[in-house]
Design a protein around this motif. Structure first.
Motif, PDB file in Angstrom:
ATOM      1  N   MET B 354       0.822  -1.211   0.000  1.00 46.33           N
ATOM      2  CA  MET B 354       0.000   0.000   0.000  1.00 46.33           C
ATOM      3  C   MET B 354       0.855   1.261   0.000  1.00 46.33           C
ATOM      4  SD  MET B 354      -1.679  -0.782   3.676  1.00 46.33           S
ATOM      5  CE  MET B 354      -0.812  -0.621   5.234  1.00 46.33           C
ATOM      6  N   GLY B 355       1.987   1.235   0.691  1.00 45.24           N
ATOM      7  CA  GLY B 355       2.847   2.416   0.730  1.00 45.24           C
ATOM      8  C   GLY B 355       3.456   2.714  -0.632  1.00 45.24           C
ATOM      9  N   VAL B 356       4.073   1.690  -1.251  1.00 45.84           N
ATOM     10  CA  VAL B 356       4.674   1.906  -2.560  1.00 45.84           C
ATOM     11  C   VAL B 356       3.592   2.258  -3.581  1.00 45.84           C
ATOM     12  CG1 VAL B 356       6.078   0.887  -4.383  1.00 45.84           C
ATOM     13  CG2 VAL B 356       6.596   0.393  -2.015  1.00 45.84           C
ATOM     14  N   GLY B 357       2.411   1.647  -3.425  1.00 49.20           N
ATOM     15  CA  GLY B 357       1.303   1.976  -4.320  1.00 49.20           C
ATOM     16  C   GLY B 357       0.952   3.451  -4.250  1.00 49.20           C
ATOM     17  N   ALA B 358       0.866   3.980  -3.024  1.00 46.96           N
ATOM     18  CA  ALA B 358       0.519   5.396  -2.873  1.00 46.96           C
ATOM     19  C   ALA B 358       1.590   6.279  -3.499  1.00 46.96           C
ATOM     20  CB  ALA B 358       0.346   5.736  -1.396  1.00 46.96           C
ATOM     21  N   PHE B 359       2.864   5.918  -3.304  1.00 47.22           N
ATOM     22  CA  PHE B 359       3.925   6.709  -3.922  1.00 47.22           C
ATOM     23  C   PHE B 359       3.849   6.613  -5.448  1.00 47.22           C
ATOM     24  CE2 PHE B 359       6.083   6.464   0.279  1.00 47.22           C
ATOM     25  CZ  PHE B 359       6.310   7.814   0.440  1.00 47.22           C
ATOM     26  N   ALA B 360       3.416   5.463  -5.962  1.00 47.80           N
ATOM     27  CA  ALA B 360       3.283   5.312  -7.411  1.00 47.80           C
ATOM     28  C   ALA B 360       2.262   6.303  -7.961  1.00 47.80           C
ATOM     29  CB  ALA B 360       2.870   3.881  -7.753  1.00 47.80           C
ATOM     30  N   ILE B 361       1.160   6.496  -7.219  1.00 43.46           N
ATOM     31  CA  ILE B 361       0.159   7.458  -7.679  1.00 43.46           C
ATOM     32  C   ILE B 361       0.737   8.877  -7.643  1.00 43.46           C
ATOM     33  CG2 ILE B 361      -2.126   8.411  -7.266  1.00 43.46           C
ATOM     34  CD1 ILE B 361      -2.319   5.661  -8.238  1.00 43.46           C
ATOM     35  N   LEU B 362       1.573   9.163  -6.644  1.00 46.20           N
ATOM     36  CA  LEU B 362       2.231  10.477  -6.608  1.00 46.20           C
ATOM     37  C   LEU B 362       3.018  10.688  -7.897  1.00 46.20           C
ATOM     38  CD1 LEU B 362       3.757  11.105  -3.075  1.00 46.20           C
ATOM     39  CD2 LEU B 362       1.615  11.858  -4.033  1.00 46.20           C
ATOM     40  N   LEU B 363       3.651   9.609  -8.387  1.00 43.06           N
ATOM     41  CA  LEU B 363       4.409   9.726  -9.632  1.00 43.06           C
ATOM     42  C   LEU B 363       3.491   9.926 -10.825  1.00 43.06           C
ATOM     43  CD1 LEU B 363       7.224   7.070  -9.392  1.00 43.06           C
ATOM     44  CD2 LEU B 363       7.502   9.469  -9.944  1.00 43.06           C
ATOM     45  N   VAL B 364       2.325   9.256 -10.802  1.00 44.76           N
ATOM     46  CA  VAL B 364       1.383   9.380 -11.911  1.00 44.76           C
ATOM     47  C   VAL B 364       0.881  10.821 -11.994  1.00 44.76           C
ATOM     48  CG1 VAL B 364      -0.906   8.707 -12.696  1.00 44.76           C
ATOM     49  CG2 VAL B 364       0.669   6.974 -11.857  1.00 44.76           C
ATOM     50  N   VAL B 365       0.571  11.409 -10.835  1.00 41.91           N
ATOM     51  CA  VAL B 365       0.011  12.765 -10.819  1.00 41.91           C
ATOM     52  C   VAL B 365       1.122  13.806 -10.942  1.00 41.91           C
ATOM     53  CG1 VAL B 365      -1.246  14.419  -9.392  1.00 41.91           C
ATOM     54  CG2 VAL B 365      -1.969  12.035  -9.480  1.00 41.91           C
ATOM     55  N   GLY B 366       2.302  13.480 -10.386  1.00 44.67           N
ATOM     56  CA  GLY B 366       3.375  14.466 -10.338  1.00 44.67           C
ATOM     57  C   GLY B 366       3.942  14.763 -11.714  1.00 44.67           C
ATOM     58  N   GLN B 367       4.572  15.907 -11.835  1.00 47.32           N
ATOM     59  CA  GLN B 367       5.188  16.300 -13.093  1.00 47.32           C
ATOM     60  C   GLN B 367       6.683  16.463 -12.925  1.00 47.32           C
ATOM     61  OE1 GLN B 367       3.525  16.477 -16.043  1.00 47.32           O
ATOM     62  NE2 GLN B 367       1.921  15.543 -14.804  1.00 47.32           N
ATOM     63  N   GLU B 368       7.320  16.841 -14.001  1.00 42.20           N
ATOM     64  CA  GLU B 368       8.770  16.975 -14.026  1.00 42.20           C
ATOM     65  C   GLU B 368       9.285  17.793 -12.841  1.00 42.20           C
ATOM     66  OE1 GLU B 368      11.923  17.713 -17.600  1.00 42.20           O
ATOM     67  OE2 GLU B 368       9.831  17.276 -17.933  1.00 42.20           O
ATOM     68  N   GLY B 369      10.442  17.395 -12.316  1.00 46.92           N
ATOM     69  CA  GLY B 369      11.027  18.129 -11.196  1.00 46.92           C
ATOM     70  C   GLY B 369      10.210  17.987  -9.934  1.00 46.92           C
ATOM     71  N   GLU B 370       9.405  16.936  -9.851  1.00 48.87           N
ATOM     72  CA  GLU B 370       8.630  16.650  -8.644  1.00 48.87           C
ATOM     73  C   GLU B 370       7.643  17.755  -8.304  1.00 48.87           C
ATOM     74  OE1 GLU B 370      10.359  14.470  -5.600  1.00 48.87           O
ATOM     75  OE2 GLU B 370      10.941  13.088  -7.171  1.00 48.87           O
ATOM     76  N   ALA B 371       7.001  18.320  -9.327  1.00 48.56           N
ATOM     77  CA  ALA B 371       5.946  19.291  -9.050  1.00 48.56           C
ATOM     78  C   ALA B 371       4.646  18.542  -8.756  1.00 48.56           C
ATOM     79  CB  ALA B 371       5.772  20.217 -10.235  1.00 48.56           C
ATOM     80  N   ASN B 372       3.602  19.255  -8.448  1.00 50.08           N
ATOM     81  CA  ASN B 372       2.254  18.695  -8.254  1.00 50.08           C
ATOM     82  C   ASN B 372       2.162  17.677  -7.135  1.00 50.08           C
ATOM     83  OD1 ASN B 372       1.742  20.188 -10.443  1.00 50.08           O
ATOM     84  ND2 ASN B 372       0.754  18.578 -11.633  1.00 50.08           N
ATOM     85  N   GLN B 373       2.706  17.992  -5.988  1.00 47.08           N
ATOM     86  CA  GLN B 373       2.533  17.057  -4.891  1.00 47.08           C
ATOM     87  C   GLN B 373       1.763  17.644  -3.734  1.00 47.08           C
ATOM     88  OE1 GLN B 373       6.475  15.810  -4.360  1.00 47.08           O
ATOM     89  NE2 GLN B 373       6.353  14.486  -6.130  1.00 47.08           N
ATOM     90  N   GLU B 374       1.152  18.811  -3.984  1.00 45.21           N
ATOM     91  CA  GLU B 374       0.341  19.392  -2.917  1.00 45.21           C
ATOM     92  C   GLU B 374      -1.024  18.708  -2.917  1.00 45.21           C
ATOM     93  OE1 GLU B 374       1.609  21.584  -0.744  1.00 45.21           O
ATOM     94  OE2 GLU B 374       3.466  21.300  -1.856  1.00 45.21           O
ATOM     95  N   LEU B 375      -1.665  18.778  -1.773  1.00 51.07           N
ATOM     96  CA  LEU B 375      -2.988  18.189  -1.640  1.00 51.07           C
ATOM     97  C   LEU B 375      -3.950  18.779  -2.677  1.00 51.07           C
ATOM     98  CD1 LEU B 375      -4.165  16.113   0.172  1.00 51.07           C
ATOM     99  CD2 LEU B 375      -4.645  17.867   1.866  1.00 51.07           C
ATOM    100  N   SER B 376      -3.774  20.084  -2.969  1.00 51.99           N
ATOM    101  CA  SER B 376      -4.703  20.743  -3.889  1.00 51.99           C
ATOM    102  C   SER B 376      -4.579  20.204  -5.307  1.00 51.99           C
ATOM    103  CB  SER B 376      -4.454  22.246  -3.881  1.00 51.99           C
ATOM    104  OG  SER B 376      -3.094  22.498  -4.123  1.00 51.99           O
ATOM    105  N   ASP B 377      -3.433  19.549  -5.618  1.00 55.34           N
ATOM    106  CA  ASP B 377      -3.281  18.973  -6.952  1.00 55.34           C
ATOM    107  C   ASP B 377      -4.183  17.760  -7.147  1.00 55.34           C
ATOM    108  OD1 ASP B 377      -1.318  20.784  -7.867  1.00 55.34           O
ATOM    109  OD2 ASP B 377       0.152  19.755  -6.619  1.00 55.34           O
TER     110      ASP B 377
END
Lengths: 100, 504
Positions: B354-377
């Motif tokens: 479940m932990g790695v899965g959640a981080f995987a979704i962060l990668l799916v939503v995130g953009q270059e340079g690790e942007a888009n990781q705020e809750l509002s995204d």
């Protein structure tokens, strides 16, 4: 013959000096040196324990710790260098892009 | 002591991973720059082979009597316990590599070093789970640590990555100083560094000598044990040795964070349980209250800090501290060790999924340079990308511990162990801490499903196949472990029994 306790006391003092150094100094290089001091303090007690027990396990461990410490130096200095390239400083108080 | 081919054969998965790391490093030299993306695929091969070997070995033992082999004297133990943890490390690593394939290319990270270090770290973890001797334990701990320090800082172009690496390195090296001092004192008090002998053939082990010489109140031994606990608690991200976690998890490249949060923590707990339940089992009355306090601190502070976070990556970092607290509850339940050790293993596996899965979704939503990781995204994600949102929702409710998910059963078995060990207070704290955690996990779900964004603000997501596979595998594991837990749980219990004294 010097009793084992004396060596252990020296080792404990050295280790404490290392810990204090890590906690109070702010230069990453000095902190790193203090960590090396801690490892070497451990080496002193390992050698004296090995003599007390009359076998070589402790002394072999010292050699392994030296090898590990050398590997840590290689990795650690590279990391400190890469931080220096970004920030032009190795003061840990200034390395604070994220909340510490 | 002669090493036979037979003994080396017991180390097959470890050797395969090690050779894989060497192969990746060598290939990196000969491949032209543009073709280095294949290295990720190359790294998956040894991991897959090792996982196959480990699962086959576990399968052969489930049901029958468990097999236990000493390797290199008694330095390493090839037992179901180490095999079970190998599954956790290898699953974490395979998912980690899948998450990295696209990321390494996009962020232009050095592929050869990246995958080779990942494999070295896995090798260190596997050795850590096997080691039954303190010097071996220390060397494995360092193999793992050095690889991960570098991985945390491998995105050299980004200042936060270098900073994360520096913080991790300085505090990690500091902690390993405590660990070696602890080993030295324990060696001084007992004259040996071998933790215990599972076959009961030799009495000159730490666990045997404590009984034989009555070292229960020996100051040197107790000081050594305390320092050992500090050294390992650091790696396991236990409060008050957790100061590095949020910064390192936030600053390190995302796939590394995912791999670290699952793998390194599992390795630390594997060694922790072997140390306490194996070598220091006769001092249970001494270390159990300490773990009790650490568990409460870790659960309370981890959850309290996670509530305040607006950045999802940082929130997951704090929540992983809370999960370390849940695992500590199981270790504290040492009077019910026939179920406690198995529940540690089971929880480590579910947390990995479940932990790695959640981080995987962060990668799916995130953009270059690790942007888009705020809750509002995550606003309105469900209407734009229903599958990504559904998977994230699943991982969140599993982390929160809702029924029919892996996270629920993991917590249930830990609670079961705590109650059987008469740790009612600790069980209550665990329950309350979980309820608090619902707030910040469900907040993500709320943002995804209950809020909308104007069309203009809609951002694309990453659609790499490798990411999709990783998310699917993690989600399937979460559901499978939550709905059909019996096989995995039986294996975990069997593995846990390896650490028990003969005739228990």
């Amino acid at each position: 013959m010097v009793p084992t306790v004396a060596y252990l006391a020296v080792s404990a003092v050295l280790f404490t000096l290392g810990v204090v150094g890590v906690l109070v100094r702010r230069n990453a290089l000095i902190i790193f040196m203090s960590i090396e001091l801690m490892l070497n303090a451990v080496n002193v007690s390992l050698v004296s324990f090995a003599r007390q027990h009359g076998h070589a396990t402790g002394q072999v461990f010292v050699l392994l710790i030296l090898a590990v410490a050398a590997a840590e130096v290689a990795v650690g200095l590279a990391i400190i260098l890469s931080v220096f390239r970004h920030r032009d400083t190795v003061d840990v108080d200034h390395v604070n892009l994220m909340k510490w | 002591m002669t090493t036979t081919w037979r003994e080396l054969g017991y180390l097959t998965p470890e050797l395969v991973v090690l050779l894989g790391a060497a192969a990746v490093l060598l290939l990196d030299l000969f491949l032209p720059r543009g073709r280095r993306r294949v290295l990720g695929g190359v790294a998956l091969v040894p991991l897959g082979v090792a996982l196959g070997w480990v699962l086959r070995a576990l399968w052969a033992q489930s049901g029958g009597p468990s097999q236990l082999h000493k390797v290199f004297g008694a330095l390493l133990l090839r037992d179901p316990y180490s095999l079970g943890f190998d599954v956790v490390f290898l699953v974490a690593a395979i998912l980690g590599v899948l998450l990295s394939l696209r990321y390494v290319e996009r962020e232009a990270l050095p592929a050869g070093e990246y995958y080779a270090l990942t494999l070295f770290a896995v090798f260190g973890m596997m050795m850590m789970a096997m080691s039954a001797e303190l010097i071996t334990l220390f060397i494995s701990y360092e193999i793992l640590s050095l690889a991960v320090y570098v991985l945390a800082g491998i995105a050299r172009g980004r200042a936060v990555s270098a900073e994360a690496s520096l913080k991790y390195f300085l505090l990690g090296a500091f902690a390993s100083g405590f660990l070696v001092y602890g080993i030295a004192l324990v060696y001084g008090a007992t004259g040996t560094t071998v933790l215990y002998d599972p076959l009961g053939q030799s009495a000159s082990t730490i666990s045997g000598l404590i009984l034989e010489r009555g070292l229960f109140g020996n100051a040197l031994l107790l000081a050594g044990l305390a320092l050992l606990v500090v050294g390992i608690a650091f790696k396991a991200a236990i409060v008050p040795f957790h100061a590095w976690v949020p910064d390192v998890y936030e600053g390190a490249p995302l796939p590394v964070t995912a791999f670290m949060s699952a793998g390194v923590k599992a390795a630390a707990f594997a060694a922790f349980a072997r140390l306490l339940f194996g070598g220091f089992r006769n001092l249970g009355e001494v270390w159990q209250p300490v773990l009790w306090v650490l568990a409460v601190l870790t659960m309370v502070l981890g959850n309290a800090a996670a509530i305040r976070q607006q950045n999802v990556k940082r929130m997951l970092a704090y929540s992983s501290i809370a999960h370390a607290g849940y695992l500590l509850v199981a270790l504290a339940a040492y009077t019910a060790r026939d179920v406690a050790i198995g529940s540690v293993l089971y929880y480590a596996l579910t947390y990995t999924a479940m932990g790695v899965g959640a981080f995987a979704i962060l990668l799916v939503v995130g953009q270059e340079g690790e942007a888009n990781q705020e809750l509002s995204d995550y606003r309105g994600l469900a209407s734009r990308h229903p599958w990504a949102a559904a998977a994230m929702g699943l991982f969140m409710i599993s982390l929160a511990g809702f029924p029919l998910t892996a996270g629920f059963l993991g917590k249930f078995y830990i609670l079961n162990a705590a109650l059987r060990a008469d740790l009612d207070g600790l069980a209550v704290v665990l329950g309350l801490a979980s309820v608090v955690s619902w707030y910040y996990y469900l907040r993500v779900v709320w943002f995804m499903y209950m809020t909308e964004v104007p069309k203009a603000a809609v951002r694309p997501i990453s659609r790499a196949t490798s990411l999709g596979v990783a998310v699917a595998v993690a989600a399937l594991l979460v559901i499978a472990l939550g709905v059909f837990p019996s096989t995995a749980l039986a294996v975990a219990q069997m593995a846990g029994h390896t650490l028990l004294p003969l005739g228990y």
